[in-house]
Each structure stands twice: as structure tokens, then as C-alpha cells.
Design a protein around this motif. Sequence first.
Motif, PDB file in Angstrom:
ATOM      1  N   PRO A 148       0.815  -1.217   0.000  1.00  0.00           N
ATOM      2  CA  PRO A 148       0.000   0.000   0.000  1.00  0.00           C
ATOM      3  C   PRO A 148       0.845   1.262   0.000  1.00  0.00           C
ATOM      4  CG  PRO A 148      -0.848  -1.593   1.579  1.00  0.00           C
ATOM      5  CD  PRO A 148       0.481  -2.117   1.122  1.00  0.00           C
ATOM      6  N   SER A 149       0.319   2.294  -0.655  1.00  0.00           N
ATOM      7  CA  SER A 149       0.964   3.604  -0.670  1.00  0.00           C
ATOM      8  C   SER A 149       0.096   4.618   0.070  1.00  0.00           C
ATOM      9  CB  SER A 149       1.232   4.048  -2.110  1.00  0.00           C
ATOM     10  OG  SER A 149       2.301   3.309  -2.671  1.00  0.00           O
ATOM     11  N   VAL A 150       0.457   5.878  -0.063  1.00  0.00           N
ATOM     12  CA  VAL A 150      -0.051   6.933   0.798  1.00  0.00           C
ATOM     13  C   VAL A 150      -1.578   7.009   0.861  1.00  0.00           C
ATOM     14  CG1 VAL A 150       0.223   8.644  -1.049  1.00  0.00           C
ATOM     15  CG2 VAL A 150       0.135   9.412   1.329  1.00  0.00           C
ATOM     16  N   PHE A 151      -2.262   6.816  -0.271  1.00  0.00           N
ATOM     17  CA  PHE A 151      -3.723   6.975  -0.288  1.00  0.00           C
ATOM     18  C   PHE A 151      -4.459   5.647  -0.433  1.00  0.00           C
ATOM     19  CE2 PHE A 151      -3.099  11.560  -1.898  1.00  0.00           C
ATOM     20  CZ  PHE A 151      -3.069  12.027  -0.586  1.00  0.00           C
ATOM     21  N   TYR A 152      -3.856   4.565   0.063  1.00  0.00           N
ATOM     22  CA  TYR A 152      -4.500   3.261  -0.025  1.00  0.00           C
ATOM     23  C   TYR A 152      -5.859   3.234   0.669  1.00  0.00           C
ATOM     24  CZ  TYR A 152      -4.809  -1.832  -0.246  1.00  0.00           C
ATOM     25  OH  TYR A 152      -5.206  -3.119  -0.524  1.00  0.00           O
ATOM     26  N   GLU A 153      -6.004   3.952   1.764  1.00  0.00           N
ATOM     27  CA  GLU A 153      -7.245   3.954   2.545  1.00  0.00           C
ATOM     28  C   GLU A 153      -8.176   5.102   2.181  1.00  0.00           C
ATOM     29  OE1 GLU A 153      -8.229   1.706   4.694  1.00  0.00           O
ATOM     30  OE2 GLU A 153      -6.420   0.473   4.642  1.00  0.00           O
ATOM     31  N   LEU A 154      -7.870   5.847   1.129  1.00  0.00           N
ATOM     32  CA  LEU A 154      -8.658   7.044   0.834  1.00  0.00           C
ATOM     33  C   LEU A 154     -10.136   6.731   0.620  1.00  0.00           C
ATOM     34  CD1 LEU A 154      -8.229  10.119   0.438  1.00  0.00           C
ATOM     35  CD2 LEU A 154      -8.180   9.670  -2.025  1.00  0.00           C
ATOM     36  N   GLY A 155     -10.435   5.594   0.022  1.00  0.00           N
ATOM     37  CA  GLY A 155     -11.824   5.230  -0.228  1.00  0.00           C
ATOM     38  C   GLY A 155     -12.644   5.041   1.032  1.00  0.00           C
ATOM     39  N   ALA A 156     -11.984   4.896   2.180  1.00  0.00           N
ATOM     40  CA  ALA A 156     -12.692   4.697   3.451  1.00  0.00           C
ATOM     41  C   ALA A 156     -12.980   6.007   4.165  1.00  0.00           C
ATOM     42  CB  ALA A 156     -11.860   3.794   4.363  1.00  0.00           C
ATOM     43  N   LEU A 157     -12.549   7.139   3.595  1.00  0.00           N
ATOM     44  CA  LEU A 157     -12.742   8.421   4.264  1.00  0.00           C
ATOM     45  C   LEU A 157     -14.207   8.848   4.191  1.00  0.00           C
ATOM     46  CD1 LEU A 157     -11.159  10.665   5.716  1.00  0.00           C
ATOM     47  CD2 LEU A 157     -10.912  11.790   3.488  1.00  0.00           C
ATOM     48  N   HIS A 158     -14.764   9.267   5.317  1.00  0.00           N
ATOM     49  CA  HIS A 158     -16.184   9.618   5.404  1.00  0.00           C
ATOM     50  C   HIS A 158     -16.397  11.122   5.378  1.00  0.00           C
ATOM     51  CE1 HIS A 158     -17.621   5.587   7.401  1.00  0.00           C
ATOM     52  NE2 HIS A 158     -17.056   5.418   6.215  1.00  0.00           N
ATOM     53  N   LYS A 159     -17.604  11.494   4.995  1.00  0.00           N
ATOM     54  CA  LYS A 159     -18.015  12.892   5.074  1.00  0.00           C
ATOM     55  C   LYS A 159     -17.829  13.414   6.500  1.00  0.00           C
ATOM     56  CE  LYS A 159     -21.831  12.459   1.722  1.00  0.00           C
ATOM     57  NZ  LYS A 159     -23.294  12.591   1.576  1.00  0.00           N
ATOM     58  N   PHE A 175      -9.608  21.415   5.941  1.00  0.00           N
ATOM     59  CA  PHE A 175     -10.731  21.183   5.031  1.00  0.00           C
ATOM     60  C   PHE A 175     -11.645  20.112   5.627  1.00  0.00           C
ATOM     61  CE2 PHE A 175      -7.217  22.717   2.530  1.00  0.00           C
ATOM     62  CZ  PHE A 175      -7.790  23.570   1.596  1.00  0.00           C
ATOM     63  N   THR A 176     -12.942  20.254   5.401  1.00  0.00           N
ATOM     64  CA  THR A 176     -13.915  19.247   5.815  1.00  0.00           C
ATOM     65  C   THR A 176     -14.438  18.520   4.585  1.00  0.00           C
ATOM     66  OG1 THR A 176     -14.574  20.466   7.787  1.00  0.00           O
ATOM     67  CG2 THR A 176     -16.147  18.870   6.938  1.00  0.00           C
ATOM     68  N   VAL A 177     -14.509  17.206   4.673  1.00  0.00           N
ATOM     69  CA  VAL A 177     -14.916  16.377   3.540  1.00  0.00           C
ATOM     70  C   VAL A 177     -16.410  16.531   3.278  1.00  0.00           C
ATOM     71  CG1 VAL A 177     -15.119  14.009   2.688  1.00  0.00           C
ATOM     72  CG2 VAL A 177     -13.050  14.736   3.919  1.00  0.00           C
ATOM     73  N   ASP A 178     -16.744  16.867   2.037  1.00  0.00           N
ATOM     74  CA  ASP A 178     -18.135  16.982   1.606  1.00  0.00           C
ATOM     75  C   ASP A 178     -18.639  15.704   0.953  1.00  0.00           C
ATOM     76  OD1 ASP A 178     -18.406  19.790   2.277  1.00  0.00           O
ATOM     77  OD2 ASP A 178     -17.115  20.183   0.562  1.00  0.00           O
ATOM     78  N   ALA A 179     -17.744  14.981   0.284  1.00  0.00           N
ATOM     79  CA  ALA A 179     -18.148  13.766  -0.433  1.00  0.00           C
ATOM     80  C   ALA A 179     -16.913  12.945  -0.762  1.00  0.00           C
ATOM     81  CB  ALA A 179     -18.905  14.111  -1.716  1.00  0.00           C
TER      82      ALA A 179
END
Length: 231
Positions: A148-159, A175-179
Motif C-alpha cells: 500500500p501507498s499513501v492513499f490506499y485507505e482514501l476510499g474509506a474516508l467519510h463525510k 478542510f472538511t470532507v463533503d463527499a
Amino acid sequence: MRRTPRASRTRAQARTGTRSRTRKKTGNAVIGAVTVVALCSGAWLLHSGAESHPPPQPSAAQAAAAHPGVHRDDAGPAPLPPSPPDRVRIPAIGVDAPLMGLGLTPQGSLDVPPPERENLAGWYEAGTTPGERGTAIVAGHVDNKEGPSVFYELGALHKGRTIEVERRDGSVAVFTVDANEVYDAADFPDEKVYGAAHRPELRVITCGGTYSKKTGYQGNVVVFAHLTAVR
């Protein structure tokens, strides 16, 4: 790391050739839908046979609202002056990584960080700096042939989760995640992802979607966020 396929390079040249000279003045659409094609070879899955452990993908619940409303220009902190970013942190998924500047390749796609440096991300330095009014772009690998690299878990990030960007002027843009959405490469929404914004916004991009041994990941995970605090 697999190079951009010839067909994708041809589309990139056609889409960016007439716009590259205007660069930031016309927003980040200059880099088109091939931003992270070179990030998407799925090197670890290919070499390790780890197809049963792919990176997480955003759920439908993390997609943008169907009717998000109109953003007020004065909502949140005032836009920051331009300043290069040096580091990105996403506490919810354990990201704490330096940032390097990324330009465009001769084919018109966004260049990528060296794949052997798994904890390194990049930002599009010809575009908006994070915290400035407009749309800033950060991209990183999902994996390399070692794992895994730096953004391997990016898909798990929640709003509602936060992304912090340390800037060279000493400030931290929060920054706050919108989507968090995933798109097939053939249907990548250029304007939605790279289009101009009236407030400081951030896109964090890596690979995702369906995986193929022949061509790697077939799409991109894109996190949408906006500036909500400055430290």
C-alpha cells in the motif's frame, strides 16, 4: 508503474492541447480525466496476487447530496493568499505525508510522485494552492509493487472528516470532507472535479474502481472538501 495507455494519451493531448497555455486562469480542467492514470497500475495486486485485499472504495452514502444547495461565498474562513503546501494529514485514515509539486507530462497528464516513495503525495503546482480561492488538487499512489501507498485507505474516508494541509507560510488549512466518490475512467466528470470554485476547495485523488490485471484500476477515488478552519 504502467505508463498511460496510448489511447488515453491521445485523448489527453486532444483535451489539453488548446488549453494548456491558459493554465490556472481557466481552472484545473487543463489536466483532464487522465490526472492519475499513471497512479492506477495496481502494482501490488498484480505482483502479490492480493486481489482478495483491494483498497476500500467509497460507499453510496459518501456521495455528494443530490441537491447540495448554493454555497455562500462568505461561508467559512476567508480565502488564504497563495502559499505552496508542504504536508497533508488525514487523521481518520492515518495519512501524514510530505507534498511535492507536480507538473504536466509532455502528453498533457499530471505527473506523479516517485512510486518507490510510498508515503509521498503531490499537488498540482500550476493550479490553486490549498486554502486559496478555487480548486486545489492533491494526488497520490494507491499502491506500488511493495504494498500500500499513501492513499490506499482514501476510499474509506467519510463525510465530515478533516484534511489538514501545512503551508509554507506557516498556516494550516483545514478542510472538511463533503463527499467521497469513485468514477470509472471513461465517465470521469472533469468539470465537477477540476472546475473553478468560488470558495477554497480541495480534491484528493487516487485510483479505485474495478481492478484488471491487464490495465490496473479502472477509475479514480475523489474526495471533495472545502476550507472550514485556519490555524
